[in-house]
Enzyme design. Structure first.
Site, PDB file in Angstrom:
ATOM      1  N   LYS A  58       6.429  -1.841   1.842  1.00 53.67           N
ATOM      2  CA  LYS A  58       5.350  -1.200   2.551  1.00 53.67           C
ATOM      3  C   LYS A  58       4.155  -2.004   2.402  1.00 53.67           C
ATOM      4  CE  LYS A  58       3.231   3.304   3.190  1.00 53.67           C
ATOM      5  NZ  LYS A  58       3.142   3.329   4.779  1.00 53.67           N
ATOM      6  N   TYR A  80       0.932  -1.139   0.023  1.00 51.47           N
ATOM      7  CA  TYR A  80      -0.033  -0.218  -0.012  1.00 51.47           C
ATOM      8  C   TYR A  80       0.892   1.336   0.041  1.00 51.47           C
ATOM      9  CZ  TYR A  80       0.540   1.398   4.894  1.00 51.47           C
ATOM     10  OH  TYR A  80       1.174   1.656   6.057  1.00 51.47           O
ATOM     11  N   GLU A 124      12.781   3.544  13.160  1.00 47.56           N
ATOM     12  CA  GLU A 124      11.691   4.418  12.871  1.00 47.56           C
ATOM     13  C   GLU A 124      10.460   4.490  14.041  1.00 47.56           C
ATOM     14  OE1 GLU A 124      10.019   3.545   8.923  1.00 47.56           O
ATOM     15  OE2 GLU A 124       9.892   1.572   9.417  1.00 47.56           O
TER      16      GLU A 124
HETATM   17  N1  PDD Z   1       3.314   5.937   6.651  1.00 45.04           N
HETATM   18  N2  PDD Z   1       7.885   4.532   8.056  1.00 45.04           N
HETATM   19  C1  PDD Z   1       6.648   3.915   8.060  1.00 45.04           C
HETATM   20  C2  PDD Z   1       6.768   2.538   8.764  1.00 45.04           C
HETATM   21  C3  PDD Z   1       5.667   4.328   7.151  1.00 45.04           C
HETATM   22  O1  PDD Z   1       4.385   3.468   7.445  1.00 45.04           O
HETATM   23  C4  PDD Z   1       5.624   5.765   6.549  1.00 45.04           C
HETATM   24  C5  PDD Z   1       4.413   6.292   5.760  1.00 45.04           C
HETATM   25  C6  PDD Z   1       6.859   6.541   6.853  1.00 45.04           C
HETATM   26  C7  PDD Z   1       7.109   7.577   6.075  1.00 45.04           C
HETATM   27  O2  PDD Z   1       7.004   7.505   4.804  1.00 45.04           O
HETATM   28  P1  PDD Z   1       6.590   8.927   3.836  1.00 45.04           P
HETATM   29  O3  PDD Z   1       7.399  10.046   4.307  1.00 45.04           O
HETATM   30  O4  PDD Z   1       6.896   8.408   2.463  1.00 45.04           O
HETATM   31  O5  PDD Z   1       5.037   9.286   3.902  1.00 45.04           O
HETATM   32  C8  PDD Z   1       7.886   5.799   7.294  1.00 45.04           C
HETATM   33  C9  PDD Z   1       2.134   6.500   5.967  1.00 45.04           C
HETATM   34  C10 PDD Z   1       1.819   8.000   5.976  1.00 45.04           C
HETATM   35  C11 PDD Z   1       0.843   5.462   6.414  1.00 45.04           C
HETATM   36  O6  PDD Z   1       1.067   4.597   6.693  1.00 45.04           O
HETATM   37  O7  PDD Z   1       0.034   6.357   6.691  1.00 45.04           O
END
Ligand code: PDD
Length: 307
Positions: A156, A37, A189
């Protein structure tokens, strides 16, 4: 009148209100988290960094041997149809692709079944201003991030159980989020965002080899900092270093930069969002405005194709 007026779902090209949107119980995304996703948002009607999100979606899919048959153009057209029907300027946009599945309950990813494409579009309301002005409290979770040798956290996927558990640890005690360590005890993270620390004017974020998602906001921030001549490094970070940092913050597409002012029970720096975090927030906002303009012409073209 739908009971969720600001949400619209698109399943394999069919638009539905949330209470009517249905997916099979045999879908492998439901059964096993066998899906990938992406999440982005629209700004003034334009999906932000959509191409990069689609690129990451395909990368995630290929790492779990899922070949997405639907083309990027078709995905974009379906997103556009959904957004037009929803008719909101600022929208949370989630695109899920599952490996499908038909009546055969089997772990085998090679069993026949066509991918299911789900788009969830819902109005994105502004987040609480206190998060940005006062900062948030985050904990270090006991649940650890899955190792690189397992399913790489840089995929992801729909399998977020470690993150769900870590987030539960935080929410149970009223904290905003949780930072997860890897099995070596290094910082990776937070549950849906990347983590950063600032010490003596230098910015640090853990490297991909610590086991984390390569956030698109993270990527942009690394470039922005370099461009602004602020020293920035990817380096392994220990929890001790986080506790002793001058500033810590989180980054993600929808929430941008959120200062962390308390870690577990300890105040970070002065206990208020620090100057470098604030400067980066401003630089990032400028970057978003600037890059948004570059996405506009292609988006107009996609809208034009819908007729
Ligand atoms: N999350 N780390 C994880 C585990 C994440 O699921 C996300 C993003 C990020 C940040 O990635 P980006 O800068 O590309 O949004 C880091 C999204 C926002 C979510 O699952 O809602």
């Amino acid at each position: 009148m739908p009971s969720f007026p600001n949400i619209l779902i698109n399943i394999n090209g069919v638009l539905a209100a949330p209470e009517e949107a249905r997916i099979s119980v045999f879908d492998r995304g439901f059964l096993y988290g066998d899906s990938v996703y992406e999440v982005t948002q629209t700004i003034r009607g334009i999906p932000f960094r959509l191409d990069l999100h689609l690129e990451r979606l395909r990368k995630s899919a290929s790492k779990i041997g899922l070949s997405i048959l639907t083309t990027d153009l078709e995905l974009k057209k379906q997103i556009a149809r959904t957004l037009i029907a929803l008719d909101e300027p600022t929208v949370y946009l989630r695109l899920v692709v599952t490996r499908g599945g038909e009546e055969e309950i089997s772990l085998d990813p090679n069993t026949p079944g066509r991918e299911n494409i789900v788009i969830i579009a819902k109005e994105l309301k502004p987040y609480p201003i206190e998060w940005y002005e006062k900062g948030v409290r985050v904990i270090i979770a006991d649940t650890i991030r899955n190792p690189l040798e397992s399913i790489d956290p840089n995929v992801k996927s729909g399998n977020y159980l470690n993150n769900v558990m870590a987030f539960g640890e935080a929410s149970k005690i009223g904290a905003y989020d949780a930072i997860m360590l890897n099995h070596h005890g290094e910082v990776t993270e937070a549950t849906t965002s990347n983590v950063w620390m600032i010490k003596d004017g230098t910015i640090y974020t853990p490297p991909l080899r610590s086991g984390l998602l390569e956030g698109l906001t993270r990527k942009a921030l690394l470039q922005i900092s370099q461009h602004a001549k602020i020293p920035v490094f990817e380096k392994t970070i220990t929890p001790q270093e986080l506790f002793e940092a001058d500033e810590i913050f989180l980054s993600s597409t929808t929430k941008k930069l959120i200062p962390i002012t308390t870690l577990n029970e300890k105040k970070i720096g002065t206990g208020l969002p620090g100057p470098l975090t604030q400067q980066l927030r401003q630089l990032y906002d400028q970057h978003c405005e600037h890059t948004l303009k570059s996405f506009e012409p292609e988006w107009r073209e996609i809208l034009g194709l819908l007729g």
